[in-house]
Scaffold this active site. Sequence first.
Site, PDB file in Angstrom:
ATOM      1  N   ASP A  87       0.873  -1.212   0.112  1.00  0.00           N
ATOM      2  CA  ASP A  87      -0.128  -0.095  -0.043  1.00  0.00           C
ATOM      3  C   ASP A  87       0.757   1.200   0.002  1.00  0.00           C
ATOM      4  OD1 ASP A  87      -2.716  -0.623  -0.063  1.00  0.00           O
ATOM      5  OD2 ASP A  87      -3.071  -0.912   2.163  1.00  0.00           O
ATOM      6  N   LYS A  99      -0.740  -0.617  -4.200  1.00  0.00           N
ATOM      7  CA  LYS A  99      -1.850  -0.418  -4.151  1.00  0.00           C
ATOM      8  C   LYS A  99      -2.300   0.838  -3.663  1.00  0.00           C
ATOM      9  CE  LYS A  99      -4.686  -2.592  -1.007  1.00  0.00           C
ATOM     10  NZ  LYS A  99      -5.139  -1.518  -0.446  1.00  0.00           N
ATOM     11  N   GLU A 144     -13.842  -3.392  -1.626  1.00  0.00           N
ATOM     12  CA  GLU A 144     -14.026  -3.476  -0.272  1.00  0.00           C
ATOM     13  C   GLU A 144     -15.418  -3.273   0.432  1.00  0.00           C
ATOM     14  OE1 GLU A 144     -10.877  -1.931   2.345  1.00  0.00           O
ATOM     15  OE2 GLU A 144     -11.900  -2.216   4.038  1.00  0.00           O
TER      16      GLU A 144
HETATM   17  O1  KIV Z   1      -4.740  -2.077   4.311  1.00  0.00           O
HETATM   18  C1  KIV Z   1      -5.035  -2.950   4.205  1.00  0.00           C
HETATM   19  O2  KIV Z   1      -5.106  -4.320   4.861  1.00  0.00           O
HETATM   20  C2  KIV Z   1      -6.052  -3.458   3.021  1.00  0.00           C
HETATM   21  C3  KIV Z   1      -6.907  -4.583   2.547  1.00  0.00           C
HETATM   22  C4  KIV Z   1      -7.903  -4.660   3.794  1.00  0.00           C
HETATM   23  C5  KIV Z   1      -7.302  -4.524   1.449  1.00  0.00           C
HETATM   24  O3  KIV Z   1      -6.061  -2.458   2.071  1.00  0.00           O
END
Ligand code: KIV
Length: 273
Positions: A92, A122, A191
């Site tokens: 992320d 992501k 989500e």
């Molecule tokens: O930060 C995270 O763990 C996520 C998942 C829930 C998809 O974005």
Amino acid sequence: MSTNTTDNQRKVTTSRLLDMKRRNEKIAMLTAYDYSMAKLIDQAGMDVILIGDSASNVMAGNATTLPMTLDQMIYHAQCVVRGTNRALVVADLPFGSYQGNPMVALESAVRMLKESGAEAVKIEGGSEIRESIERILSAGIPVMGHLGLTPQSINKFGTYGVRAKEDAEAEKLINDAKMLEELGCFAVVLEKIPAALAAKVTAALSIPTIGIGAGSGCDGQVLVMHDMLGINEGFSPKFLRRYADLAPVIDSAVKNYIKDVKDGDFPNANEQY
Ligand code: KIV
């Protein structure tokens, strides 16, 4: 659908995920934040390991994902990459590191891949972050989208409730998902949206959808590791299936250790030099 041994050992790539969608093979994704857990998860055969900014909640104890910094995410990603051989590693990008300025987004994504060894990033959002997505993709960095409940926007939403129940938001989500595919994203997380909407989006896209609280119609599923292992006791939304109940196991082990130390029972003659 079953896979053979060679397939089970083969490195997972973004193109392999596309292939899995075409072959109707479901994609399993789980979060990890450290070396030891990533190693166990990878050895178990996970397809994708996500260094989620949920690290902010389950590792750092924050109420939201917003405080996470790029340096902290890179640190977690470095630890996970060292423990992973087979799974595709996606990290992320945290709040504030890609919204608004495409060049900042590119710099953040480049830092993530260069300094951690993660293979993709992501990012949360649709048309609002179009330029950032384009800029990151232009550097050859694979991007996984994230629509529906996007926790970095909690202050806009006000709750962690189900998103896109109303027609207008559902229509925007479908358009955003199509845009992500057209731009070249390799997958999109959906989500906490109605299962019927997630199934519709999944059918409309040729890239895989990975659901969390989005029903069985998605091409894959993702959960937060601490939630599915039962470490994060207070969190039990409807979509969560617990595959272990580790909190009481850890509690009992720690209490036994304390007792043994206090009683002088640990270490015994065989546990010393
Ligand atoms: O930060 C995270 O763990 C996520 C998942 C829930 C998809 O974005």
